[in-house]
Design a protein around this motif. Structure first.
Motif, PDB file in Angstrom:
ATOM      1  N   ALA A   1       0.832  -1.205   0.000  1.00  0.00           N
ATOM      2  CA  ALA A   1       0.000   0.000   0.000  1.00  0.00           C
ATOM      3  C   ALA A   1       0.865   1.252   0.000  1.00  0.00           C
ATOM      4  O   ALA A   1       0.553   2.245  -0.668  1.00  0.00           O
ATOM      5  CB  ALA A   1      -0.933  -0.008   1.213  1.00  0.00           C
TER       6      ALA A   1
ATOM      7  N   ARG B   1       0.964   4.267  -2.889  1.00  0.00           N
ATOM      8  CA  ARG B   1       0.265   5.418  -2.319  1.00  0.00           C
ATOM      9  C   ARG B   1       0.534   6.694  -3.117  1.00  0.00           C
ATOM     10  O   ARG B   1      -0.372   7.525  -3.298  1.00  0.00           O
ATOM     11  CB  ARG B   1       0.672   5.614  -0.853  1.00  0.00           C
TER      12      ARG B   1
ATOM     13  N   ILE C   1      -6.727   5.273   0.197  1.00  0.00           N
ATOM     14  CA  ILE C   1      -6.535   3.840   0.429  1.00  0.00           C
ATOM     15  C   ILE C   1      -6.776   3.559   1.903  1.00  0.00           C
ATOM     16  O   ILE C   1      -6.047   4.064   2.768  1.00  0.00           O
ATOM     17  CB  ILE C   1      -5.123   3.384   0.021  1.00  0.00           C
TER      18      ILE C   1
ATOM     19  N   LEU D   1      -3.493  -4.021  -6.115  1.00  0.00           N
ATOM     20  CA  LEU D   1      -3.584  -2.596  -5.793  1.00  0.00           C
ATOM     21  C   LEU D   1      -3.337  -1.729  -7.026  1.00  0.00           C
ATOM     22  O   LEU D   1      -4.013  -0.697  -7.214  1.00  0.00           O
ATOM     23  CB  LEU D   1      -2.577  -2.246  -4.696  1.00  0.00           C
TER      24      LEU D   1
END
Length: 507
Positions: A356, A360, A370, A396
């Motif tokens: 993540a 980002r 997120i 993702l």
């Protein structure tokens, strides 16, 4: 847009996205086989005639034990009226006729098989001996009708004639029905003789019984023809069934051979891609390395500012190309069975959090939030950290790519109902139409949204995720509603979850 059905059961069926097999594949084979049968219609007629002759011979062989019984009984009855000498002579002649027929049946040539499975038609000479034998037997029965008994009561002797002749006609029709026109040919002399006798001696009782016997010949001929047609229908249906079975077997063999060739071609393709990816990646790393050195002006300033801009384009394009090659290499290695997992105890929540953080910056450029929802106290998972990281990054990256500005992505890690662990990614993007889900899950497949938005990619992200999850004995699920978003889940079985033993004090 949500992963509403948590906890997740890792026994969920993953096969629903596959394309269904054609429902008309079997009917095409049947139609093809029937067309082949129509093309061989003449040969089928010959085949049927041969089979009827075979059945006739078989029926005669089966009836050979009881065939003499009616003749012997008729001879015994005849001896009562005409004496033993005449009866014995008639009985021996009739038994001789049937003996010839049975011998012909035992020696009958049933035909020879051709290479395509059809039976050669017997020559007409094969049927003529049977017809001749039955004609001889019919003449013997006709002779019985004209034997005389001067000392007998007329009506009683005529009744004996009547019963014996009707029995002979019926027996011939039943036993030899598969031989065409056998009743008419065998008993035509009887019909002619009785007709002439009826005109010569117009006694009412005699004419009545003679008329019944004469009428019995066409009647039993019709019965024999009906039985013959039934036999023809059975033979034709059996031939069609055998041909269909043969056609289906040939189709199965061809299908197996085509599948084998496809599998060989797929393995060759995977090996080729794996080899070429290595060969391409080596010079590409050099291009990236030297372009980065020149961008940073390590050995001095560049002569023109445009050069630095061009080098930036070269470096970014090279990185994109390297990513594509790496994806192709990973997928080809998996398909070729050369991807070996480097397994160890890993923390799925930590890996998901790191991934993540990696995406980002790209998410912030599109003002995408997120959110992370991780269950606490998850034990370690036995798996390949690099493969797990690639799974989460691909999921993702896809979510960031297809989520609109100011959208939202939810990253979840937790328990499944079966005691395993899962990682799931949800977005509120454009979603995927149901009919395009099999396409996006296939190698190099891209949905209409990716094409409309001109999103860069090879269409290998989800296939690689599926392959890596399968290597971990897991399951991959994708659900989407157009205009509502997409949910993707990678499920790992309970057998890969490492149990943590509680600490205890040593005394």
């Amino acid at each position: 847009m949500s992963l509403a059905l948590y906890p997740i059961d890792d026994r969920t069926d993953l096969g629903r996205a596959r394309k269904p097999r054609s429902k008309h594949a079997g009917s095409k084979v049947v139609r093809s086989a029937r067309q082949n049968l129509k093309r061989h219609s003449r040969r089928n007629a010959s085949f049927i005639e041969a089979e009827l002759l075979v059945q006739h011979a078989a029926q005669l062989r089966a009836a050979s034990i009881i065939l003499p019984a009616p003749v012997i009984l008729a001879g015994f009855g005849l001896s009562i009226f005409t004496g033993a000498t005449v009866a014995a002579a008639w009985t021996l002649a009739t038994l001789g006729a049937y003996l010839i027929i049975v011998i012909l049946a035992r020696r009958a040539d049933t035909g020879t098989q051709e290479s395509d499975g059809f039976t050669k038609a017997p020559h007409i000479a094969h049927a003529l001996p049977f017809l001749a034998g039955h004609t001889f037997a019919g003449l013997c029965w006709s002779a019985l009708a004209f034997l005389e008994c001067p000392g007998c009561t007329a009506i009683r002797f005529e009744l004996f004639h009547f019963a014996a002749l009707v029995l002979a006609i019926a027996m011939t029709a039943m036993i030899s029905s598969t031989l065409r026109f056998v009743v008419l040919i065998a008993f035509s002399p009887l019909v002619v003789g009785l007709s002439l006798d009826a005109f010569a001696n117009p006694d009412k009782m005699s004419v009545a019984m003679q008329g019944v016997v004469i009428g019995a010949v066409p009647f039993f001929a019709f019965v024999a023809e009906a039985l013959r047609r039934g036999a023809v229908a059975r033979i034709r249906h059996q031939a069609e069934k055998d041909e269909l079975i043969s056609e289906l077997e040939r189709s199965r063999i061809l299908s197996d051979e085509a599948r084998r060739r496809a599998e060989d071609a797929n393995r060759a393709k995977s090996q080729f891609l794996a080899t070429m990816s290595h060969e391409l990646r080596t010079p590409l790393n050099a291009i990236l390395g030297f372009s980065e050195v020149m961008m940073n002006e390590i050995f001095g300033p560049l002569g023109s500012p445009n050069y630095k801009e061009y080098l930036t384009d070269i470096h970014s394009s090279g990185k994109h190309l390297l990513g594509v090659i790496n994806e192709i290499l990973d997928l080809s290695r998996v398909e070729a069975g050369q991807y070996a997992l480097n397994e160890e105890a890993v923390d799925l929540s930590r890996i998901a959090a790191d991934c993540a953080s990696t995406v980002r910056l790209r998410a912030e450029d599109k003002r995408i939030a997120i959110q992370m929802h991780f269950e606490e106290g998850l034990p370690a998972l036995w798996g390949d950290e690099r493969a797990l990281r690639q799974i989460v990054l691909n999921l993702l990256s896809n979510a960031v790519k297809f989520t609109p500005k100011s959208g939202e992505i939810i990253l979840r890690v937790g328990w499944t109902a079966g005691g395993g662990q899962y990682v799931g990614v949800s977005d509120n993007g454009a979603g995927i139409p149901q009919d395009e889900i099999p396409t996006v899950l296939a190698s190099f497949g891209q949905g209409s949204n990716a094409i409309k938005n001109a999103e860069q990619g090879t269409g290998l992200g989800l296939p690689i995720v599926q392959a890596l999850v399968k290597l971990h004995d897991g399951q991959f699920e994708l659900s989407s509603r157009e205009g509502k978003g997409t949910d993707v889940i990678a499920i790992f079985p309970q057998s890969r979850v490492l149990e943590v033993m509680p600490a205890f004090d040593v005394v």
